[in-house]
Design an enzyme around this catalytic site. Structure first.
Site, mmCIF file in Angstrom:
data_model
loop_
_atom_site.group_PDB
_atom_site.id
_atom_site.type_symbol
_atom_site.label_atom_id
_atom_site.label_comp_id
_atom_site.label_asym_id
_atom_site.label_seq_id
_atom_site.Cartn_x
_atom_site.Cartn_y
_atom_site.Cartn_z
ATOM 1 N N TYR A 866 113.926 11.121 82.864
ATOM 2 C CA TYR A 866 112.999 11.669 83.848
ATOM 3 C C TYR A 866 111.879 10.735 84.293
ATOM 4 O O TYR A 866 111.350 10.893 85.381
ATOM 5 C CB TYR A 866 112.386 12.978 83.308
ATOM 6 C CG TYR A 866 113.422 14.047 83.092
ATOM 7 C CD1 TYR A 866 114.030 14.678 84.177
ATOM 8 C CD2 TYR A 866 113.833 14.408 81.819
ATOM 9 C CE1 TYR A 866 114.996 15.644 83.987
ATOM 10 C CE2 TYR A 866 114.812 15.373 81.625
ATOM 11 C CZ TYR A 866 115.382 15.979 82.715
ATOM 12 O OH TYR A 866 116.354 16.933 82.529
ATOM 13 N N ILE A 867 111.491 9.781 83.457
ATOM 14 C CA ILE A 867 110.434 8.848 83.852
ATOM 15 C C ILE A 867 111.080 7.628 84.491
ATOM 16 O O ILE A 867 111.959 6.995 83.899
ATOM 17 C CB ILE A 867 109.592 8.418 82.636
ATOM 18 C CG1 ILE A 867 108.818 9.620 82.082
ATOM 19 C CG2 ILE A 867 108.636 7.292 83.003
ATOM 20 C CD1 ILE A 867 108.082 9.320 80.782
#
EC number: 5.6.2.1
Length: 910
Positions: A866-867
């Site tokens: 997600y990052i």
């Protein structure tokens, strides 16, 4: 999804439950307002994780709380394992709703067999580092303020981006506007010109080159471009990546493969075409079954029975895993296995006693698999006890056999295959309370496998006596082979590895889509906030779902075939019993989410959201009815795509994690004088906040306490070593006690004599182990060189060093004095040694604090899925920290595009 037009687009699959009215009257709205308590609300839009479950909450106690393994975030890189069984690129008709891609999985992907039934601790118990300096302020309020601040920053940035784009578009003369070419490399995207000045901004991590001919006629520009390209085309040698086979013994080293930098390559005109040419060698099948020795039998009612080899293999599936009590003691697991076992017995002629008489096996409780288990345990123990040289030789032979399958030739270049192995037969375990756990996974035969390969390529040869199910040439698919497993009917795929160009481009597109959402997030939030009060029920439900997905990182959810799959849900598929409302504004979620991980959250929400949820649950709705009965994931995503092409609910998770991480990292003030471990902890603190805000959590692993104790022992060991080194200084110069003070030479208060003696024994045993291993290694080397082995007498001579160490410790304990050790010991050398030990203690103490902070937070999920990896690369460059400290070798390969496209550029922003 089919719809019933007579009921305002209510999905037919939900028509049998209680359905909310199509519209909300003003009278109903006012009545709902009156029914809601006017009690003082708590902090808004914040999750109070895993609080106590009380009787008043009316929470379904059947939902278990699986256990997660604890992970360290310092000193250990995240181990990312690519899942080759993704259905990316598969025909739409053959994709399964229940299929989860490993790369998009949450951190809660741990098998249920490794979890316990405890709930994770409250967020109140989680150290938040530098979250706030106000220790008297409630944690819920702190996180609420943090979220509000981030959302405010996001809205401000979205407006500024749109304003800048509008200004640039308005200021650019028409004749200076150039059509964007599809041949432009990803690393050098076109940029807008304002009054002839080149923009200083960067896209995708690389600097843009200034265009001096922005005002030149198109014909002139085309001529310049052609003239510049001509000599390059002439001078550049034609380079084609080769799919090299194993080099022969006398052929020297394999030709070095030219690296394919897809992020610098021209963009394809048709993105749906994944390859032009494709060659590969097929799949690796598991080894055939080896029948049990004649003296190893399955026992029934205390007597050994003979089985057909096919039934015997099924029996060994259960017998070989008796150690996995979480499975073999599960009644559903036992029932499903026994049903399949009886079917196999029926098909193969049944069981017989040693005299050849038929045995009717009808009671699972009378089956005894002990002898089978002991047989396989003996094999396993024998394999572990083999000499290292034998293990190494076996691995080399296995690698040689598998080598041709590990790479394919994709558009003329060599690409690694993720996992070319076909799943071996066994017992399906599943996750959570899966209804099919214990079902027999049958052996996959070549006749079940479809091969996808280029038309001109040589089709892999199936095993002798077999043939492939089909051979196709679908260049829009990214899988190499595919088959359907028998348990759930899911399709399994052989895909390229995580570090391949195909996977890298998919990651790049995912994060770029999230970056694009920055431009629209404020309008989306404004619109759904407005629709929270809509008098159209479908619009109000959609707005409420968007609120929950955006603010609390809920997955969108899809409808499941609960008869064959575990009943897992997401936001759009939440049911009446999954939400409990407590006045004035608390919402309690309790359901099984992705991979059957229990999602339990207590959150406080806006009054309007609370009111809406109460309305969606009002009578005659009851358990089993949908909360969002006028909304599906398809409808939600269709609405989102009206804001920007390709926007889905899934993108919000990536956006929220990346934007939050970007915001936190930008606010960090990095002191270059602090230690490497402290810099890593700064990053991990930000990562932890992202994980908490995005609900990426795990329960505390059963091994956490033991790991922390082990780490504590390592710190104590270093403190003892420091104490000994200080006393060695006294041995060289007794006057130092007066100069430095007696306190300098005192034993640390957390060390006592009992612990010291235990540690001394450990050090002696450790030395013995090292000596024995060195002795074995020396003998292996001599054996390989065909020389005589060292005699046992040599080992005994070497082991005297351990005896001498034990005697030295005994003397030190008695005299309380330590003799200086080493070659030519001096005070300067000993002081330097103490400084080095102090540094190691500091690093371990930081690791200890970091592990404790992260014990119930899944940092890896955020970092891997997600990052945006470019944020980590930029931080590493700014803080002067090696990227290896954040990304393992596997992750560095997976995110090579991010590392090399950003490089040392510290100005790149999400």
């Amino acid at each position: 999804m089919a719809y019933d037009s007579s009921d305002d687009d209510v999905p037919l699959s939900r028509a049998n439950g209680h359905i909310s009215a199509a519209r909300i009257t003003k009278e109903e709205d006012r009545a709902m307002d009156k029914s809601i308590s006017k009690a003082r609300p708590g902090p808004k839009n914040i999750s109070i994780r895993n609080g106590p479950v009380t009787d008043a909450m009316d929470v379904d106690s059947t939902n278990g709380a699986p256990k997660r393994k604890s992970r360290s975030s310092i000193g250990q890189a995240v181990n990312y394992k690519d899942e080759s069984e993704s259905d990316e690129g598969a025909p739409l008709a053959k994709r399964q709703k229940s299929k989860h891609k490993k790369e998009e999985s949450d951190s809660d992907d741990e098998p249920i067999a490794k979890r316990n039934g405890k709930l994770p601790p409250s967020i109140k118990d989680i150290p938040m580092g530098e979250l706030s300096d106000d220790d008297d302020e409630p944690l819920g309020t702190k996180l609420a303020q943090k979220k509000a601040s981030i959302e405010k920053a996001a809205a401000k940035e979205a407006k500024s981006i749109r304003a800048a784009e509008a200004k640039a578009k308005k200021a650019t003369p028409k004749k200076a506007v150039k059509e964007e070419s599809d041949d432009e490399p990803l690393s050098k995207p076109k940029k807008r010109q304002s009054n002839g000045a080149a923009s200083a901004k960067k896209t995708n991590g690389l600097k843009k080159e200034p265009e001096s001919d922005s005002d030149a006629p198109i014909a002139t520009k085309a001529a310049k471009k052609a003239a510049a390209a001509a000599p390059k085309a002439k001078a550049a040698p034609k380079k084609a990546a080769k799919f090299e086979k194993e080099s022969s013994k006398d052929g020297g080293e394999e030709e070095e493969e030219e690296e394919f930098r897809w992020w610098d390559a021209p963009k394809k005109e048709d993105d749906s075409i994944k390859w032009t040419t494709l060659e590969h060698n097929g799949v690796i099948f598991p080894p055939p079954y080896e029948p049990l020795p004649k003296d190893v039998k399955l026992y029934y009612d205390g007597k050994p029975v003979a089985l057909h080899v096919e039934a015997e293999e099924v029996a060994t599936f259960f017998g070989s895993m008796l150690h996995s009590t979480q499975n073999v003691e599960n009644e559903v697991f036992q029932k499903n296995f026994f049903n399949d076992f009886k079917d196999t017995l029926k098909k193969t002629g049944g069981a017989k006693d040693l005299q050849g008489n038929k045995v009717d096996i009808k009671d699972f409780g009378k089956l005894d698999f002990t002898k089978i288990f002991e047989h396989y345990k003996g094999i396993s123990d024998a394999k572990k006890a083999r000499p290292a040289a034998e293990k190494k030789a076996e691995k080399a032979e296995r690698d040689k056999v598998e080598a041709p399958f590990l790479y394919c030739k994709w558009d003329g270049r060599k690409e690694k295959v993720g996992n070319p192995r076909v799943e071996p037969p066994g017992l399906f375990r599943g996750r959570g309370e899966h209804p099919k756990t214990g079902t027999v996974k049958k052996r996959v035969m070549p006749e079940q496998i479809t091969i996808n390969i280029g038309k001109e390529a040589t089709v892999p040869t199936p095993p002798p006596g077999h043939k492939w199910k089909a051979v196709q040439h679908d260049n829009k698919a990214t899988w190499l082979a595919m088959w359907q497993e028998n348990v759930n009917g899911n399709y399994k795929y052989i895909m390229l590895a995580a570090n391949s160009a195909v996977k890298g481009q998919a990651d790049y597109k995912k994060f770029e889509k999230a970056r694009e959402l920055k431009k629209h997030i404020d309008r989306i939030r404004k619109d759904y906030t407005k629709d929270l009060r809509s008098d159209v029920m479908a619009d109000r439900q959609r707005a409420t779902a968007m609120f929950l997905i955006d603010r609390f990182a809920l997955r969108a959810g899809n409808e499941k075939d609960t008869e064959n799959e575990a009943e897992t849900v997401g936001c759009c598929s939440l049911k009446y019993e999954h939400i409990t409302l407590q006045e004035p504004d608390k919402v309690i979620f309790d359901f099984l989410g992705k991979d059957s991980i229990r999602f339990y959250q207590e959150v406080t929400v806006e009054r309007q959201v609370f009111k809406n949820l109460k309305m969606f649950k009002k009578p005659p709705k009851e358990a089993g009815d949908d909360i969002f009965d006028r909304l599906t994931t398809t409808q939600l995503n269709k609405h989102l795509s009206s804001y920007m092409p390709g926007l889905t609910a899934k993108v919000f998770r990536t956006y929220n994690a990346s934007f939050t991480m970007s915001d936190l990292l930008q606010k960090l003030k990095i002191d270059q004088n602090i230690s490497l471990a402290e810099k890593i902890k700064l990053y991990n603190d930000c990562n932890r906040e992202v994980a908490i805000l995005c609900n990426h959590k795990r329960t505390i692993g059963a091994a956490h306490g033991a790991q922390m104790e082990k780490l504590s022992d390592r710190i104590k060991g270093l403190k003892y070593q420091r104490w000994r080194t200080k006393h060695m200084m006294l041995d060289l110069d007794p006057k130092l006690k007066k100069k430095k003070g007696a306190q300098f030479f005192e034993l640390d208060e957390d060390l006592d004599q009992e612990w010291i003696e235990q540690h001394q024994n450990f050090l002696v045993e450790e030395l013995k182990t090292k000596i024995q291993k060195k002795f074995e290694k020396d003998n292996e080397k001599l054996e390989a060189e065909k020389e005589a082995k060292l005699p046992q007498k040599e080992l005994q001579e070497r082991l005297k060093a351990a005896s001498e160490l034990a005697a030295k410790f005994k003397k030190e304990n008695k005299t309380k004095k330590v003799e200086a050790e080493g070659k030519g010991p001096t005070l300067e050398k000993l002081e330097a040694a103490i400084e080095k030990i102090n540094g190691r203690i500091n690093v371990l103490e930081l690791q200890c604090a970091d592990r404790e902070d992260n014990k119930d937070v899944a940092l890896g999920t955020s970092k891997i899925n997600y990052i945006d990896p470019r944020l980590t690369v930029v931080f590493a460059a700014k803080a002067n920290v090696p990227i290896e400290k954040f990304f393992s070798k596997t992750l560095r390969d997976k995110f090579k595009w991010a590392i090399e496209s950003v490089g040392d550029d510290e100005t790149w922003e999400f």
